[in-house]
Design a protein around this motif. Sequence first.
Motif, PDB file in Angstrom:
ATOM      1  N   ALA A   1      43.801  82.950   1.360  1.00  0.00           N
ATOM      2  CA  ALA A   1      44.649  83.601   0.341  1.00  0.00           C
ATOM      3  C   ALA A   1      45.425  82.458  -0.677  1.00  0.00           C
ATOM      4  CB  ALA A   1      46.140  84.200   0.946  1.00  0.00           C
ATOM      5  N   SER A   2      45.647  82.813  -1.837  1.00  0.00           N
ATOM      6  CA  SER A   2      46.222  82.085  -2.756  1.00  0.00           C
ATOM      7  C   SER A   2      47.274  82.888  -3.741  1.00  0.00           C
ATOM      8  CB  SER A   2      45.201  81.302  -3.389  1.00  0.00           C
ATOM      9  OG  SER A   2      44.628  82.017  -4.464  1.00  0.00           O
ATOM     10  N   PRO A   3      48.158  82.334  -4.471  1.00  0.00           N
ATOM     11  CA  PRO A   3      48.810  82.958  -5.574  1.00  0.00           C
ATOM     12  C   PRO A   3      48.224  83.656  -6.660  1.00  0.00           C
ATOM     13  CG  PRO A   3      50.170  80.994  -4.750  1.00  0.00           C
ATOM     14  CD  PRO A   3      48.579  80.857  -4.275  1.00  0.00           C
ATOM     15  N   GLU A   4      47.021  82.880  -6.677  1.00  0.00           N
ATOM     16  CA  GLU A   4      46.355  83.467  -8.141  1.00  0.00           C
ATOM     17  C   GLU A   4      45.366  84.601  -7.592  1.00  0.00           C
ATOM     18  OE1 GLU A   4      47.755  79.289  -8.275  1.00  0.00           O
ATOM     19  OE2 GLU A   4      46.245  80.308  -7.024  1.00  0.00           O
ATOM     20  N   PHE A   5      44.648  84.533  -6.327  1.00  0.00           N
ATOM     21  CA  PHE A   5      43.544  85.492  -6.190  1.00  0.00           C
ATOM     22  C   PHE A   5      44.156  86.391  -5.084  1.00  0.00           C
ATOM     23  CE2 PHE A   5      41.464  81.508  -7.328  1.00  0.00           C
ATOM     24  CZ  PHE A   5      40.622  81.852  -8.342  1.00  0.00           C
ATOM     25  N   GLY A   6      45.237  86.424  -4.657  1.00  0.00           N
ATOM     26  CA  GLY A   6      45.749  87.235  -3.527  1.00  0.00           C
ATOM     27  C   GLY A   6      45.322  87.036  -2.330  1.00  0.00           C
ATOM     28  N   ALA A   7      44.929  88.030  -1.431  1.00  0.00           N
ATOM     29  CA  ALA A   7      44.722  87.747  -0.016  1.00  0.00           C
ATOM     30  C   ALA A   7      43.733  88.667   0.350  1.00  0.00           C
ATOM     31  CB  ALA A   7      45.885  87.621   0.785  1.00  0.00           C
ATOM     32  N   PHE A   8      42.509  88.181   1.215  1.00  0.00           N
ATOM     33  CA  PHE A   8      41.589  88.865   2.056  1.00  0.00           C
ATOM     34  C   PHE A   8      41.871  88.544   3.429  1.00  0.00           C
ATOM     35  CE2 PHE A   8      40.079  87.674  -2.098  1.00  0.00           C
ATOM     36  CZ  PHE A   8      39.330  88.738  -2.664  1.00  0.00           C
ATOM     37  N   LYS A   9      42.069  89.670   4.159  1.00  0.00           N
ATOM     38  CA  LYS A   9      42.382  89.329   5.716  1.00  0.00           C
ATOM     39  C   LYS A   9      41.534  90.427   6.513  1.00  0.00           C
ATOM     40  CE  LYS A   9      47.129  88.444   4.467  1.00  0.00           C
ATOM     41  NZ  LYS A   9      48.708  88.802   4.479  1.00  0.00           N
ATOM     42  N   ILE A  10      41.369  90.206   7.700  1.00  0.00           N
ATOM     43  CA  ILE A  10      40.725  90.943   8.480  1.00  0.00           C
ATOM     44  C   ILE A  10      41.505  90.801  10.017  1.00  0.00           C
ATOM     45  CG2 ILE A  10      39.131  88.834   9.427  1.00  0.00           C
ATOM     46  CD1 ILE A  10      37.167  91.049   9.633  1.00  0.00           C
ATOM     47  N   GLY A  11      41.551  92.082  10.759  1.00  0.00           N
ATOM     48  CA  GLY A  11      42.125  92.190  12.038  1.00  0.00           C
ATOM     49  C   GLY A  11      42.917  93.615  12.200  1.00  0.00           C
ATOM     50  N   LYS A  12      43.842  93.443  12.563  1.00  0.00           N
ATOM     51  CA  LYS A  12      44.718  95.029  13.225  1.00  0.00           C
ATOM     52  C   LYS A  12      45.980  94.761  12.349  1.00  0.00           C
ATOM     53  CE  LYS A  12      45.969  93.575  17.620  1.00  0.00           C
ATOM     54  NZ  LYS A  12      45.160  92.416  17.698  1.00  0.00           N
ATOM     55  N   THR A  13      46.615  95.892  11.780  1.00  0.00           N
ATOM     56  CA  THR A  13      47.802  95.957  10.803  1.00  0.00           C
ATOM     57  C   THR A  13      48.491  97.130  10.607  1.00  0.00           C
ATOM     58  OG1 THR A  13      48.830  95.037   8.919  1.00  0.00           O
ATOM     59  CG2 THR A  13      46.724  95.825   8.717  1.00  0.00           C
ATOM     60  N   TYR A  14      49.483  97.536  10.230  1.00  0.00           N
ATOM     61  CA  TYR A  14      50.040  98.730   9.599  1.00  0.00           C
ATOM     62  C   TYR A  14      49.308  98.644   8.209  1.00  0.00           C
ATOM     63  CZ  TYR A  14      53.450  99.383  12.974  1.00  0.00           C
ATOM     64  OH  TYR A  14      54.166  99.876  14.310  1.00  0.00           O
TER      65      TYR A  14
ATOM     66  N   TRP B   1      41.153  94.014   4.791  1.00  0.00           N
ATOM     67  CA  TRP B   1      41.910  94.574   3.696  1.00  0.00           C
ATOM     68  C   TRP B   1      42.366  93.349   2.562  1.00  0.00           C
ATOM     69  CZ3 TRP B   1      43.847  93.755   8.348  1.00  0.00           C
ATOM     70  CH2 TRP B   1      44.824  92.686   8.383  1.00  0.00           C
ATOM     71  N   TYR B   2      42.603  93.963   1.382  1.00  0.00           N
ATOM     72  CA  TYR B   2      42.940  92.976   0.211  1.00  0.00           C
ATOM     73  C   TYR B   2      44.388  93.275  -0.115  1.00  0.00           C
ATOM     74  CZ  TYR B   2      42.824  91.131  -4.629  1.00  0.00           C
ATOM     75  OH  TYR B   2      43.154  90.501  -5.715  1.00  0.00           O
ATOM     76  N   GLU B   3      45.086  92.063  -0.441  1.00  0.00           N
ATOM     77  CA  GLU B   3      46.215  92.671  -1.150  1.00  0.00           C
ATOM     78  C   GLU B   3      46.526  91.514  -2.402  1.00  0.00           C
ATOM     79  OE1 GLU B   3      48.534  90.401   1.827  1.00  0.00           O
ATOM     80  OE2 GLU B   3      48.598  92.000   3.238  1.00  0.00           O
ATOM     81  N   SER B   4      46.656  92.166  -3.494  1.00  0.00           N
ATOM     82  CA  SER B   4      46.460  91.403  -4.823  1.00  0.00           C
ATOM     83  C   SER B   4      47.692  90.627  -5.116  1.00  0.00           C
ATOM     84  CB  SER B   4      46.260  92.549  -5.937  1.00  0.00           C
ATOM     85  OG  SER B   4      47.550  93.042  -6.311  1.00  0.00           O
ATOM     86  N   PRO B   5      47.661  89.480  -6.215  1.00  0.00           N
ATOM     87  CA  PRO B   5      48.995  89.181  -6.378  1.00  0.00           C
ATOM     88  C   PRO B   5      49.833  89.994  -7.495  1.00  0.00           C
ATOM     89  CG  PRO B   5      46.913  88.246  -7.890  1.00  0.00           C
ATOM     90  CD  PRO B   5      46.442  89.066  -6.547  1.00  0.00           C
ATOM     91  N   THR B   6      50.864  89.811  -7.437  1.00  0.00           N
ATOM     92  CA  THR B   6      51.692  90.385  -8.837  1.00  0.00           C
ATOM     93  C   THR B   6      51.721  90.223 -10.055  1.00  0.00           C
ATOM     94  OG1 THR B   6      53.580  90.902  -7.131  1.00  0.00           O
ATOM     95  CG2 THR B   6      54.105  91.460  -9.250  1.00  0.00           C
ATOM     96  N   ILE B   7      50.975  91.198 -10.908  1.00  0.00           N
ATOM     97  CA  ILE B   7      50.874  90.843 -12.311  1.00  0.00           C
ATOM     98  C   ILE B   7      51.491  91.958 -13.066  1.00  0.00           C
ATOM     99  CG2 ILE B   7      49.001  90.768 -13.903  1.00  0.00           C
ATOM    100  CD1 ILE B   7      47.128  90.281 -11.768  1.00  0.00           C
ATOM    101  N   GLY B   8      52.632  91.371 -13.809  1.00  0.00           N
ATOM    102  CA  GLY B   8      53.412  92.346 -14.609  1.00  0.00           C
ATOM    103  C   GLY B   8      54.170  93.323 -13.856  1.00  0.00           C
ATOM    104  N   GLY B   9      54.777  93.008 -12.805  1.00  0.00           N
ATOM    105  CA  GLY B   9      55.347  93.763 -11.964  1.00  0.00           C
ATOM    106  C   GLY B   9      54.481  94.664 -11.082  1.00  0.00           C
ATOM    107  N   PHE B  10      53.123  95.057 -11.192  1.00  0.00           N
ATOM    108  CA  PHE B  10      52.135  95.796 -10.448  1.00  0.00           C
ATOM    109  C   PHE B  10      51.594  95.027  -9.479  1.00  0.00           C
ATOM    110  CE2 PHE B  10      52.521  97.770 -14.425  1.00  0.00           C
ATOM    111  CZ  PHE B  10      52.570  99.112 -13.910  1.00  0.00           C
TER     112      PHE B  10
END
Length: 614
Positions: free
Chosen positions: A220-233, A277-286
């Motif tokens: 993960a990084s603030p610029e590119f977001g996060a890529f994760k693997i495992g179990k989660t909600y 899964w992938y979690e994007s950074p926030t861009i313009g509120g999105f």
Amino acid sequence: MKNYALGAAVMALGMVNQAQPASADKLDDLIKRMDAIEQNNKQISKENAALRSQLLRAKPAPAATTVLAAPAGKPAATATGVATPPHALDAPEIDAQGHGFLEHKKGNPLTFYTPGGEITAYGNFDISVDATTKNLNNFNLNGASPPVGKFGWLPAISTNTSYLGVRGFQHLPDFPLNFVYQLEVGFDISAVPSTRESNSNLSNTVNGSLFNRNTWVGFASPEFGAFKIGKTYAPYETSTGGFNPFAGQIGDMRVVMGNTGGDNRVEFGTRLSNSIWYESPTIGGFQWNALFAFGQNRSSINDNIPAGGSDCNGGNDPTSGGDLPVTCSDGGFGNAVSTNLSYTNGPFYATVAYERHFGVNRQSDFGAIYGLANNPLQFSTNSSNCANVLAAAQLTNGTGLNPAGGTTPFLANPQAATNYLTLCNSDVADEDAIKIAALYTFSTKTTVGGIFEWMHRYVPQFLEFQNERQRNGSWLFLTQELTPNDSVSFGWAHAFHTPGDIGQHNSAVLVTNTGVQGFSLPSDNTGVFANNQNQADLITATYKHKFGQNLTWYTAVAATINGPSAHYDLGAGGRGVTTDCHDAFAASGGLASNPHCFTGPVLAGASTGIQWRF
């Protein structure tokens, strides 16, 4: 010392002899100076001896020693009661950012530095005292026998959503992303950790095993977001977490929202294993999240436990609730996808979310309708699919299995057998859900929000008569902050009715437009299920008071008002003790369990508890 002085003198004398001829006077002077040096050395030796004697007299008595037991093959250690100084380090353990290993980070009591990163401990302790009933009204028994056991008020102590965990990150040299991780375990405060079993369902998941909750690794990084693997909600669940001030309480919105059938399992609010899964950074509120969960199922109809898993996908052990066939036929599915897009602008938040489960196997619903639980061969046949159930049925006298009644086996009724296979095999279908939600916090510290949800099961039209998994739902809530430490919240959820129902102990009888239960292939849904009223409402309220930053005391009241053929729960979605539709009849749990589920009751309760978060 004397020998050293004499040697030095001889050397000096030799050098003098080499430089010039010696005279008697000069030699006498040299000998006198050497004698003076020797006398001075003797005086220094006496003073050193006296000082050593004083130090020995002042030395404390040695501490009592204790011989410590040592592992086999190793020498015993001796404890003197005096701390052993650490070994000298060749170099201090300081990373590139100037922090030592596990150095405490100022401003956060449970964050510590690791080489090139940080690690943080967190947790939630939640326990409550409850009193609930599932018989607040006189519901219609429709001729069925009354409930067995305590169907009225029952006091209980409940461990609600409680967990411990650590999360952290590690800088990677010459790489734009950090390595990130989280390890989380749930636990019980009021009960002994074990498999999750009630009188109506069973799970092999042990609450307290490492690490049974949201656990993952990634980058993960603030610029590119996060890529994760495992179990989660999944994103479908987490996108509206802020809409639920009753989380873990008896009025949790997940009694209705994301809960297709009204059971304790929340199908579209469950933890998904084997996910990436992938979690994007926030861009313009999105901000955008997307997840894919691998089904890992060798069966083409997803009735096996997934490879590497302990439960069927979606929860539950194959023997849960005494369902037949004894497989993952009570909601097991294959792959799953989940995603959401959110927008935040100051006090305003909105999101749209979608989730789909592929090949959801609900053949046990079909079997329950036609009395397969009465099949005398149910424990001796390996009923792994519809064809095996049919083969077993052909060997019996047909009692309870032939939809036309009588004693004629299926083998003598080819059309009934064909229709049975068609219907049973069609009861493996995709299910999905979509919701939109928005909330706003006013300057008066008043927060209001709402969700509308559509859930759909993609079965053929001729199976709509038993489709209880397709419906709409809504949720409205209001939270008012009274003081910085006090707040009240109110919530209302509504579950709309479904196209069909599989029927329960005291609910109406299934009737199709041909008069034969389920084995016709109707061209329309006219009269498929008479008077299907399985709508429900949840009304809930809670008061919370904070004792400082971490400790909160809460009191909640809630009621679930079921329609005549509905059986929604009270407390689903995170409580250790739930109130559901079942009585105490044959309620031993697992395959041997056959409790009666009564539709139409009004469930109600009150709860008070404490929650400590850190």
